[in-house]
Design an enzyme around this catalytic site. Structure first.
Site, PDB file in Angstrom:
ATOM      1  N   SER A  81      49.955 -65.681  16.725  1.00 40.13           N
ATOM      2  CA  SER A  81      49.802 -66.759  15.754  1.00 40.13           C
ATOM      3  C   SER A  81      50.411 -68.081  16.215  1.00 40.13           C
ATOM      4  O   SER A  81      49.988 -69.143  15.773  1.00 40.13           O
ATOM      5  CB  SER A  81      50.430 -66.354  14.411  1.00 40.13           C
ATOM      6  OG  SER A  81      51.800 -66.059  14.566  1.00 40.13           O
ATOM      7  N   ASP A 246      56.834 -71.554   5.681  1.00 39.69           N
ATOM      8  CA  ASP A 246      57.166 -70.136   5.523  1.00 39.69           C
ATOM      9  C   ASP A 246      58.480 -69.755   6.201  1.00 39.69           C
ATOM     10  O   ASP A 246      58.883 -68.596   6.171  1.00 39.69           O
ATOM     11  CB  ASP A 246      56.021 -69.253   6.030  1.00 39.69           C
ATOM     12  CG  ASP A 246      55.766 -69.367   7.530  1.00 39.69           C
ATOM     13  OD1 ASP A 246      56.534 -70.089   8.221  1.00 39.69           O
ATOM     14  OD2 ASP A 246      54.832 -68.722   8.017  1.00 39.69           O
ATOM     15  N   HIS A 249      57.001 -69.602  11.042  1.00 35.74           N
ATOM     16  CA  HIS A 249      56.189 -70.239  12.077  1.00 35.74           C
ATOM     17  C   HIS A 249      56.617 -71.688  12.260  1.00 35.74           C
ATOM     18  O   HIS A 249      57.153 -72.305  11.339  1.00 35.74           O
ATOM     19  CB  HIS A 249      54.704 -70.167  11.702  1.00 35.74           C
ATOM     20  CG  HIS A 249      54.173 -68.780  11.706  1.00 35.74           C
ATOM     21  ND1 HIS A 249      54.177 -67.976  10.573  1.00 35.74           N
ATOM     22  CD2 HIS A 249      53.648 -68.016  12.700  1.00 35.74           C
ATOM     23  CE1 HIS A 249      53.671 -66.799  10.877  1.00 35.74           C
ATOM     24  NE2 HIS A 249      53.340 -66.791  12.156  1.00 35.74           N
TER      25      HIS A 249
END
Length: 352
Positions: A81, A246, A249
């Site tokens: 990611s 969040d 990340h």
């Protein structure tokens, strides 16, 4: 040889010859780290059934250089990611877009980006991603960047298995004619919800894998750039700026920091970075056995390691470079004709 170099060499050897131990930390300690990181995940966003939003950065960058007569450079992003750009909302903020923009500016050539990175991916997904990139015989990459490793640590994947998959991916891409740059495992100790003493264990596991990744990549003809120690202190000191909403990340500024570290090595792999390629003693650059080079690289973020000399009595040799970073320009992609291999995944689990 330092203990970290010995462990990295042992993991890399296990990857090459089929070993499977998890290395220095041991199963119990890694299990504790996993439990803590899983707990941290439950405190951050984007982990429900709602599909993950990933801004698509595929397309053409540096279109003002298109009249120079040269074909666009073909650039592929692979990994998890972090490579996909989870955590930001605009294409220009993703690492792929930042690196494509920077490469276009330095090379003065247009750059076509394809990103097949998948949130939640571990190193064993690289086989699928490489197959996607190489599926189109009309589009073979000139250079690839891989960012992988965090999910391997948190899922207790044996480091030898992780390095084996990464090495195989680098070998396939190099055989296809592409240059390969790997951003090694990031520093999980910088994830804000993870508390001490588990933060220290997570950092140790991350560095152990990063050093082993470096050996595996360099032995297959790729280059690595260390991200852990570069991003770790900076992220820990500025979590509100460098982590996204969040708390897991990177934010846009966090991805910019990572891209500033990777861009010089990306450009050097294609021979377009203006720095001298010989080691600069004033910057503590030089030649070392690859295991020692790998151990030193994880101690200082932004350190590049690349193969330098044939195998000798102390094993393969490598060159350490500490290239000067520069701010990366940002721009939105110009869409190009899409194909199945050009589209970025939009689903998966957001494990990193």
């Amino acid at each position: 040889m330092s203990s970290r170099a010995r462990v990295a060499r042992r993991i890399a050897a296990g990857a090459a010859y089929g070993g499977g131990g998890i290395g220095l930390l041991g199963a119990a300690a890694v299990g504790v780290v996993l439990a803590e990181v899983q707990f941290a995940r439950r405190q951050v966003g984007n982990h429900g059934s709602t599909p993950i939003h990933l801004p698509s950065a595929d397309g053409l960058y540096g279109t003002t250089y298109g009249d120079a007569g040269a074909e666009p450079l073909r650039f592929a992003m692979l990994g998890d990611s972090t490579a996909a750009g989870q955590g930001v909302h605009r294409a220009r903020q993703t690492p792929g877009a930042l690196l494509a923009s920077g490469l276009a500016a330095v090379s003065e050539r247009a750059v076509q980006l394809r990103n097949v990175a998948l949130p939640g991916a571990m190193s064993d997904d690289l086989d699928r991603q490489v197959a996607l990139i190489l599926a189109d015989p009309e589009w073979r990459p000139d250079v690839c960047v891989i960012m992988i490793g965090a999910n391997d640590v948190t899922h207790r994947i044996p480091a030898t298995k992780s390095v084996r998959h990464l090495s195989a991916a680098v070998r396939r891409l190099r055989t296809s004619g592409a240059e390969v740059v790997v951003g090694t495992c990031p520093d999980l100790g910088s994830v804000e919800p993870v508390q001490q003493p588990l933060r220290w264990l997570a950092r140790r596991a991350s560095r152990q894998l990063a050093a082993a990744q470096t050996i595996g990549v360099v032995e297959q003809g790729g280059r690595t750039i260390s991200l852990g120690d570069l991003l770790g202190p900076e992220f820990s000191a500025n979590p509100r700026e460098l982590f996204g909403p969040d708390n897991y990340h990177p934010s846009a500024e966090g991805y910019q920091t990572a891209a500033m570290a990777v861009l010089p090595t990306l450009c050097a792999a294609l021979g377009v970075w203006p720095d001298e390629e010989r080691p600069d003693v004033s910057r503590a650059e030089g030649f070392l056995p690859v295991a020692r080079a790998a151990a030193k690289a994880v101690e200082e973020g932004g350190t590049e390691v690349t193969a330098a000399m044939p195998t000798g009595p102390r094993g393969p040799w490598a060159m350490l470079k500490r290239r000067k970073r520069r701010r990366v320009p940002t721009q939105d992609p110009v869409p190009t004709h899409s194909s199945p291999v050009a589209s970025s995944p939009s689903g998966g689990t957001s494990q990193r």
